[in-house]
Design an enzyme around this catalytic site. Structure first.
Site, PDB file in Angstrom:
ATOM      1  N   CYS A   1       0.960  -1.248  -0.013  1.00  0.00           N
ATOM      2  CA  CYS A   1      -0.092  -0.029  -0.179  1.00  0.00           C
ATOM      3  C   CYS A   1       0.633   1.542   0.036  1.00  0.00           C
ATOM      4  CB  CYS A   1      -0.691   0.229   1.331  1.00  0.00           C
ATOM      5  SG  CYS A   1      -0.887  -1.629   1.763  1.00  0.00           S
TER       6      CYS A   1
ATOM      7  N   ARG B   1       5.549 -11.607   5.663  1.00  0.00           N
ATOM      8  CA  ARG B   1       4.991 -11.526   7.131  1.00  0.00           C
ATOM      9  C   ARG B   1       5.218 -12.301   8.151  1.00  0.00           C
ATOM     10  NH1 ARG B   1      -0.982  -9.558   4.981  1.00  0.00           N
ATOM     11  NH2 ARG B   1      -0.438  -8.538   3.740  1.00  0.00           N
TER      12      ARG B   1
ATOM     13  N   GLN C   1       1.255 -10.646  -3.792  1.00  0.00           N
ATOM     14  CA  GLN C   1      -0.469 -10.579  -3.488  1.00  0.00           C
ATOM     15  C   GLN C   1      -0.440  -9.988  -4.673  1.00  0.00           C
ATOM     16  OE1 GLN C   1      -0.502  -7.367  -0.300  1.00  0.00           O
ATOM     17  NE2 GLN C   1      -1.362  -8.921   0.680  1.00  0.00           N
TER      18      GLN C   1
ATOM     19  N   ASP D   1      -2.031  -7.907  -6.269  1.00  0.00           N
ATOM     20  CA  ASP D   1      -2.767  -6.653  -5.433  1.00  0.00           C
ATOM     21  C   ASP D   1      -2.817  -5.314  -5.711  1.00  0.00           C
ATOM     22  OD1 ASP D   1      -3.462  -4.728  -3.003  1.00  0.00           O
ATOM     23  OD2 ASP D   1      -0.929  -4.874  -2.142  1.00  0.00           O
TER      24      ASP D   1
ATOM     25  N   HIS E   1      -4.756  -0.297  -5.487  1.00  0.00           N
ATOM     26  CA  HIS E   1      -5.025   0.197  -4.245  1.00  0.00           C
ATOM     27  C   HIS E   1      -5.814   1.059  -5.798  1.00  0.00           C
ATOM     28  CE1 HIS E   1      -1.808  -1.887  -1.898  1.00  0.00           C
ATOM     29  NE2 HIS E   1      -2.807  -1.148  -1.284  1.00  0.00           N
TER      30      HIS E   1
ATOM     31  N   LYS F   1     -15.310  -4.511   4.626  1.00  0.00           N
ATOM     32  CA  LYS F   1     -14.405  -5.244   3.642  1.00  0.00           C
ATOM     33  C   LYS F   1     -15.935  -6.319   2.933  1.00  0.00           C
ATOM     34  CE  LYS F   1     -12.032  -8.467   6.129  1.00  0.00           C
ATOM     35  NZ  LYS F   1     -11.093  -9.403   6.422  1.00  0.00           N
TER      36      LYS F   1
ATOM     37  N   HIS G   1      -8.358  -0.851  -0.849  1.00  0.00           N
ATOM     38  CA  HIS G   1      -7.134  -2.081  -1.445  1.00  0.00           C
ATOM     39  C   HIS G   1      -7.980  -3.641  -1.784  1.00  0.00           C
ATOM     40  CE1 HIS G   1      -4.486  -0.725   2.125  1.00  0.00           C
ATOM     41  NE2 HIS G   1      -5.646  -0.107   2.746  1.00  0.00           N
TER      42      HIS G   1
HETATM   43 ZN   LIG Z   1      -3.300  -2.267   0.954  1.00  0.00          ZN
END
Ligand SMILES: [Zn+2]
Ligand SMILES: [Zn+2]
Length: 585
Positions: free
Chosen positions: A278, A307, A325, A327, A329, A409, A455
């Site tokens: 992010c 992580r 990911q 991912d 945004h 979410k 996200h």
């Molecule tokens: Zn994010």
């Protein structure tokens, strides 16, 4: 496409019966190990467990002995009798049970309840079945180590897992299902199909993609990128390291510290490997002023993050320490939020359908007890998410209080044939980061406004998604994803030239093809290709060469009729291009 909006509500009687079986198991264990110390013994999905401290490690023969004792106790049909006693009396009763004493100490009331069956007594809130005879068909399935209260600083106990069902038939069906699942476990198939490995030398939870696994990943990534570009996303790349201060500003250092790796020092500054993508996207956004006309901006990245997960919870590809990911945004105005969420839902459902998942569940998670932002802004955003779901015609269930602290979410979970759920898509509204980093745009009014930030990940991560694909397809991937799509099998060495000519021809059409040029019998080569779950085998001998044909076999041993080389080439190109799931040509 089936939309499964029902949360499975298990029969309420079954967990009570399963928990009662745990008491019976404890009694059986005590009869074999008079010094056994007891932890806890709850019902779980499909069964129960109980944790024990024992003088020695259990082995599989012990389980058989415990099962036999349990069967005797069940046959004796002893009633479960509840009794309320003062704490003092309970402390006397459980004087030799340190774990129970700890639990008794924590009961806020004056009295605690105990349950007896025969001469066995256990501390328990209940409820139970009326007597041991009501316990159905059961089996003890495994032994595992478990820290008392899940705390690695407390003693390691031995946990015995059992399964229990109303009927013998249901138990047998479940055990069969368990065996199937282990046969199709992605860790096992990943090894057999040579897709990936994890090495002690490199560290647990760190995945190495082998060439065949990497082919699947590349196909997924190419498809993913093309589809995102079509839908108005910009692809970006951000670094794997960033200064610790950035993660302090974001709040990650404060809220997620347990999941972050320790800082490393570079030229007197502390850096960490990124746990999320992010912040990099926010920094890119903030390099310019943005007017309301430019929004929405959608930054997408196949971003690798790290992580910390305890080694005890790591599991194949589905729980790892480094993962990529898919991912993105979205930075938009609040009045654009609903359209954007609908757009993400469209993309997610399209992907789920393309990859062939026919069963999934959609959850909308609402405000938890601790949250950032105001109640009003939470309510508006939650309403926006539910309106988007309704507009897209998606059935969903509310998961109350399960939102992350910074916003509500939507989650989409894929389900396998065995009913196993895989976390896939997440669409997450964020009220926290735009504020902390002052992520704004210039409105029509000439003033600065905070953006609405979303996200979202569609597939989850490349690692977990591959795990779900492996288990869903049991390793027999659809043609467009298969690492090797066609295996040409010459009958004898004199057919090798023709086989290699076909290989070159198919390769130039973009088909992933190999020739099995070993001097082995045809049946052996077919068997090998079947084990490798290669969709199409082309057997070529004298007859095929004379007629410019190929004799097509599917990996499931089905024999298709002979096709001309041209028509096979044309068909397989179409099957790949259209991402067709069925192998039949
Ligand atoms: Zn994010
Ligand atoms: Zn109980």
């Amino acid at each position: 496409m089936v939309i499964d909006s029902e949360k499975t509500i298990e029969d309420e009687k079954l967990p009570i019966m399963r928990h009662s079986a745990a008491h019976v198991m404890a009694e059986a264990v005590l009869s074999i190990f008079p010094d056994a110390k007891f932890g806890i013994g709850p019902a779980i999905e499909n069964g129960f467990y109980y944790d024990f401290e024992l003088p020695r490690s259990l082995n599989p023969d012990d389980l058989l002995l415990i099962e036999t004792k349990m069967a005797e106790i069940i046959a004796a049909d002893m009633p479960f009798v509840r009794q309320e006693v003062d704490k003092e009396e309970a402390q006397r009763l459980f004087a030799h049970q340190p774990y129970k004493l700890e639990l008794i100490d924590e009961v806020p009331d004056e009295k605690v309840s105990i349950y007896r069956q025969g001469s066995f007594v256990d501390l328990c809130r209940g409820p139970h079945v009326d007597s041991t005879g009501e316990i159905g068909a059961f089996k003890l399935v495994s032994i595992a180590g478990a820290y008392w209260r899940g705390d690695e600083h407390r003693p390691m106990l031995q946990r015995i897992y059992g399964v229990a069902f109303d009927t013998k038939e249901a138990l047998v069906a479940h055990l069969k299902n368990l065996e199937e699942s282990s046969r199709y476990d992605h860790r096992r198939l990943g090894r057999e199909l040579d897709l990936f490995s994890i090495h002690d030398e490199a560290g647990p939870g760190l995945v190495h993609w082998h060439p065949k696994g990497a082919v699947i990943r590349r196909v997924i990534e190419d498809f993913w990128k093309d589809e995102h570009i079509k839908r108005g996303y910009d692809i970006v790349y951000t670094p794997h390291l960033a200064k610790l201060d950035l993660w302090k500003t974001s709040g990650h250092w404060e809220f997620y510290r347990d999941y972050l790796y320790s800082p490393m020092e570079i030229e007197g500054q502390e850096y960490i490997v990124k746990p999320m993508n992010c912040l990099g996207h926010i920094l890119i956004y903030k390099t310019k002023l943005h007017s309301y006309r430019e929004l929405p901006l959608r930054y997408a990245e196949l971003g690798t993050v790290y992580r910390y997960e305890r080694s005890g919870v790591l599991h194949g590809l589905s729980r790892v320490r480094g993962f990529t990911q898919d991912d993105a945004h979205i930075f938009c105005r609040f009045d654009q939020l609903e359209d954007e969420v609908v757009g993400v839902l469209d993309l997610a459902l399209f992907m789920i359908d393309t990859f062939g998942f026919e069963n999934y569940q959609v959850l909308l998670s609402t405000r938890p007890q601790k949250y950032a932002g105001t109640i009003q802004v939470w309510e508006e955003a939650t309403k926006t998410l539910s309106q988007a779901l309704t507009r897209r015609g998606v059935a969903y269930v509310i998961d109350p209080g399960e939102g992350v602290f910074y916003g509500p979410k939507i989650d989409i979970k894929f389900k396998t044939a065995q009913g196993r759920g895989w976390q896939g898509t997440t669409i997450q509204v964020d009220f926290n980061l735009p504020q902390r980093f002052n992520v704004t745009y210039i409105g029509e009014d000439g003033q600065e406004h905070l953006v609405a930030m979303v996200h979202r990940t569609v597939l989850g991560s490349m690692e977990r998604f591959l795990a779900s694909l492996i288990e869903y397809y049991r390793g027999a991937f659809p043609v467009w994803l298969a690492p090797v799509q066609v295996m040409v099998i010459p009958v004898a060495d004199r057919h090798l030239d023709y086989a290699h000519k076909l290989e070159a021809e198919f390769k130039s059409e973009g088909v992933r093809v190999k020739v099995d040029d070993r001097s082995e019998r045809v049946n052996l080569k077919i068997r090998r290709a079947q084990l490798d779950k290669i969709p199409y085998m082309l057997v070529v001998g004298d007859k095929e060469i004379a007629s410019s044909t190929v004799s097509v076999r599917l990996h499931n041993s089905e024999q298709l009729s002979s096709l001309s080389v041209e028509s096979f080439k044309e068909t397989i190109s179409r099957v790949i291009a259209n991402k067709v799931k069925d192998l039949k040509l």
